[in-house]
Design a protein around this motif. Structure first.
Motif, PDB file in Angstrom:
ATOM      1  N   GLY A  32      13.653  81.894  46.423  1.00  0.00           N
ATOM      2  CA  GLY A  32      13.644  81.015  45.254  1.00  0.00           C
ATOM      3  C   GLY A  32      13.280  81.706  43.951  1.00  0.00           C
ATOM      4  O   GLY A  32      13.313  81.085  42.897  1.00  0.00           O
ATOM      5  N   THR A  33      12.922  83.001  44.042  1.00  0.00           N
ATOM      6  CA  THR A  33      12.561  83.723  42.822  1.00  0.00           C
ATOM      7  C   THR A  33      13.817  83.978  41.989  1.00  0.00           C
ATOM      8  O   THR A  33      14.797  84.508  42.494  1.00  0.00           O
ATOM      9  N   PRO A  34      13.813  83.578  40.715  1.00  0.00           N
ATOM     10  CA  PRO A  34      14.961  83.928  39.875  1.00  0.00           C
ATOM     11  C   PRO A  34      14.860  85.379  39.424  1.00  0.00           C
ATOM     12  O   PRO A  34      13.778  85.867  39.125  1.00  0.00           O
ATOM     13  N   ILE A  35      15.973  86.077  39.459  1.00  0.00           N
ATOM     14  CA  ILE A  35      16.012  87.444  38.928  1.00  0.00           C
ATOM     15  C   ILE A  35      16.936  87.423  37.724  1.00  0.00           C
ATOM     16  O   ILE A  35      18.111  87.065  37.823  1.00  0.00           O
ATOM     17  N   THR A  36      16.372  87.764  36.571  1.00  0.00           N
ATOM     18  CA  THR A  36      17.131  87.743  35.332  1.00  0.00           C
ATOM     19  C   THR A  36      17.324  89.158  34.835  1.00  0.00           C
ATOM     20  O   THR A  36      16.361  89.916  34.718  1.00  0.00           O
ATOM     21  N   ASN A  37      18.565  89.507  34.593  1.00  0.00           N
ATOM     22  CA  ASN A  37      18.853  90.812  34.001  1.00  0.00           C
ATOM     23  C   ASN A  37      19.246  90.595  32.543  1.00  0.00           C
ATOM     24  O   ASN A  37      20.120  89.791  32.232  1.00  0.00           O
ATOM     25  N   SER A  56      22.166  87.890  29.082  1.00  0.00           N
ATOM     26  CA  SER A  56      21.419  87.926  30.337  1.00  0.00           C
ATOM     27  C   SER A  56      22.164  87.164  31.422  1.00  0.00           C
ATOM     28  O   SER A  56      23.066  86.381  31.153  1.00  0.00           O
ATOM     29  N   ASP A  57      21.777  87.446  32.637  1.00  0.00           N
ATOM     30  CA  ASP A  57      22.388  86.792  33.792  1.00  0.00           C
ATOM     31  C   ASP A  57      21.279  86.570  34.811  1.00  0.00           C
ATOM     32  O   ASP A  57      20.467  87.461  35.049  1.00  0.00           O
ATOM     33  N   THR A  58      21.237  85.378  35.380  1.00  0.00           N
ATOM     34  CA  THR A  58      20.162  85.044  36.309  1.00  0.00           C
ATOM     35  C   THR A  58      20.738  84.611  37.646  1.00  0.00           C
ATOM     36  O   THR A  58      21.735  83.891  37.689  1.00  0.00           O
ATOM     37  N   PHE A  59      20.136  85.074  38.705  1.00  0.00           N
ATOM     38  CA  PHE A  59      20.476  84.537  40.026  1.00  0.00           C
ATOM     39  C   PHE A  59      19.187  84.302  40.796  1.00  0.00           C
ATOM     40  O   PHE A  59      18.116  84.739  40.383  1.00  0.00           O
ATOM     41  N   THR A  60      19.298  83.573  41.884  1.00  0.00           N
ATOM     42  CA  THR A  60      18.131  83.179  42.657  1.00  0.00           C
ATOM     43  C   THR A  60      18.132  83.898  43.998  1.00  0.00           C
ATOM     44  O   THR A  60      19.160  83.992  44.655  1.00  0.00           O
TER      45      THR A  60
END
Lengths: 352, 154
Positions: A32-37, A56-60
């Motif tokens: 469930g941690t979002p990772i944002t680049n 930016s781009d975020t995925f979970t």
């Protein structure tokens, strides 16, 4: 960055320092941690600095279900016939990136090769599963709680589980009872009760948190089923006692000790030799009881010698005084008899 | 219905930055998986990061385009490596990296970090905190490019 995140960061730095090749922790980034680049570009147009542009781009991070069960140590548990509370220990580890309940079950092998090469040929009785409640690594009856699941095991956390049973009487050395401990991943959302079964996310991926089974097929397990097991066993080490009784004529009233004959008044020496076979368990509390023939009388002047030795099948006169005689029955208690050792009880009677 | 679909697509698509200046930028992430097919050959595929678990290989792709009327010069693209991602390299030899939060930059082989014992040791890919591209050539009007680097989900 909160304190737990800071801890995570320092842990990962340590991991980098010790093992650069595998940056991921066992469980890894929490489900469930979002990772944002985020990327930024600085540039000039016509020699003039322009405003920075960012994107930016975020995925979970999805939920990776992985768990391991392993026996503690790498040897069988040696047990005695009739032993109560025989214990074997397992370590159950949640290698997932999420908190889970782990349903625990112990089953007995039914034949076949067990964990340490022996062939399973009996079952322990009254098998129970206990968690190491006081986390001291040893089973403490009354303290370590019986259970059927481990409640809310955090990512990367492990628990010690004891399988406790009784060993039936009459089992021989090298008899083996194999025990399989299996753990099944369950939802760990609520405390105090076993969570619901977990299924892998099937079909198309979703943008939410998906579930992936990642357990391996090590040691006969089925890969990616959310279940992991390990086998350990109880191996019997029994004492294997045999007794022989020999007699010799010491004297008769006419020939004395020179070629004595078995006539009334002759003195006969009995030797009861108890042998514990090689490779057996230490025999303790060994007692001998011998009822004298009615035609003989116990020689109280000689008494009883216990814990003597035997050389080439002949009893030596090297015991120590001990034992007792009452109403025509000779009794003697021997010291502990190790594997391959023989101890004797020697006494004399007079022929009536 | 179409509107809803479009809205959904808008949600799914990576966020494109507003062209505040004249250069636009898009950041995308893909999961790279290598599987062995029926012929025994290994096949590498890139997918949207819908299903991502620790240990997965990621490819970060940066697209830039000069939407302005003038050439853009001195482009410097900077990308901090996300906290939960371990940098594992870039195919682009022109990139420079930082292992100290963006203070100093250079080729990975030229950088050092303090080890657990306090002594300095050569930096490894996993030590990288930032990656940066400094473009030596101006980007003409309508000119575009793609840059990428790799990481592993911690």
């Amino acid at each position: 960055m909160n304190s737990s995140m800071r801890m995570l960061a320092s842990v990962s730095l340590l991991a980098v320092a010790t093992s650069v090749a595998s940056p991921a922790l066992a469980a890894g980034t929490a489900s469930g941690t979002p990772i944002t680049n985020t990327v930024s570009v600085d540039f000039r147009v016509g020699g003039v600095n322009q405003n920075q542009v960012t994107a930016s781009d975020t995925f979970t991070v999805d939920r990776k279900i992985n768990l391991t069960v392993a026996e503690v140590g790498s040897t069988t548990t040696s047990v005695s016939p009739g032993q109560a509370t025989a214990v074997t220990a397992f370590t159950v580890t949640n290698v997932s990136n999420a908190t889970l309940d782990l349903a625990i079950a112990a089953t007995q092998l039914s034949g076949g090769t067990s964990a340490h090469g022996g062939t399973d040929n009996f079952d322990a009785t009254a098998l129970g599963i206990f968690v190491d409640t006081n986390t001291n690594g040893a089973y403490d009856a009354g303290t370590d709680q019986a259970m059927s699941y481990l409640d809310q095991v955090a990512a990367d956390a492990s628990r010690t589980v004891f399988v406790v049973g009784n060993i039936p009487l009459g089992r021989a050395t090298n008899d083996v009872a194999g025990v399989r401990l299996s753990a099944t991943a369950r939802e760990g959302t609520a405390a105090g009760s076993l969570g619901a079964a977990i299924t892998e996310t099937s079909g198309a991926n979703t943008t939410g948190v998906d579930t992936v089974f990642a357990d391996t097929n090590a040691n006969g397990n089925t890969a990616r089923d959310g279940i992991h097991f390990a086998v350990d066993d109880f191996t019997v080490l029994a004492a294997n006692l045999s007794a022989t009784k020999t007699s010799r004529i010491i004297s008769d009233p006419f020939n004395n000790t020179t070629n004595p004959k078995m006539i009334p008044g002759a003195v006969v020496e009995y030797c009861v030799a108890v042998t514990n076979a090689a490779g057996s368990a230490l025999a303790t509390n060994v007692s001998i009881s011998d009822t004298l023939p009615g035609t003989t009388t116990f020689d109280s002047s000689f008494g009883i010698l216990v814990n003597g030795t035997v050389t080439s099948g002949t009893c030596n006169a090297d015991g120590t005084a001990g034992g007792s005689h009452a109403s025509g029955v000779v009794s003697g208690t021997l010291s502990d008899i190790a594997a391959g050792v023989t101890r004797t009880v020697v006494f004399r009677v007079t022929v009536n | 219905m179409k509107k809803i679909l479009l809205a959904l697509f808008a949600l799914l698509l990576p966020v494109a930055a507003q062209a505040a200046g004249s250069v636009s930028l898009v950041s995308e992430v893909f999961v790279e998986r290598t599987e062995t097919n029926a012929d025994g050959r290994s096949v590498t595929t890139r997918a949207e990061p819908d299903m991502v678990v620790p240990g997965d290989n990621l490819v970060f792709v940066l697209n830039y385009r000069n939407d302005g009327a003038e050439p853009a010069t001195d482009l410097v693209l900077t990308n901090p490596v996300p906290d939960s991602v371990s940098f594992s390299g870039t195919d682009d030899a022109s990139a420079v990296v930082s292992v100290d939060g963006g203070e100093t930059w250079g080729a990975l082989a030229a950088l050092t970090v303090a080890g657990a014992d306090g002594a300095s040791r050569p930096a490894q890919a996993a030590d990288v905190t930032h990656i940066r591209w400094v473009l030596s050539q101006p980007v003409p009007q309508g000119g575009a490019g793609e840059l990428s680097f790799r990481g592993v989900v911690k």
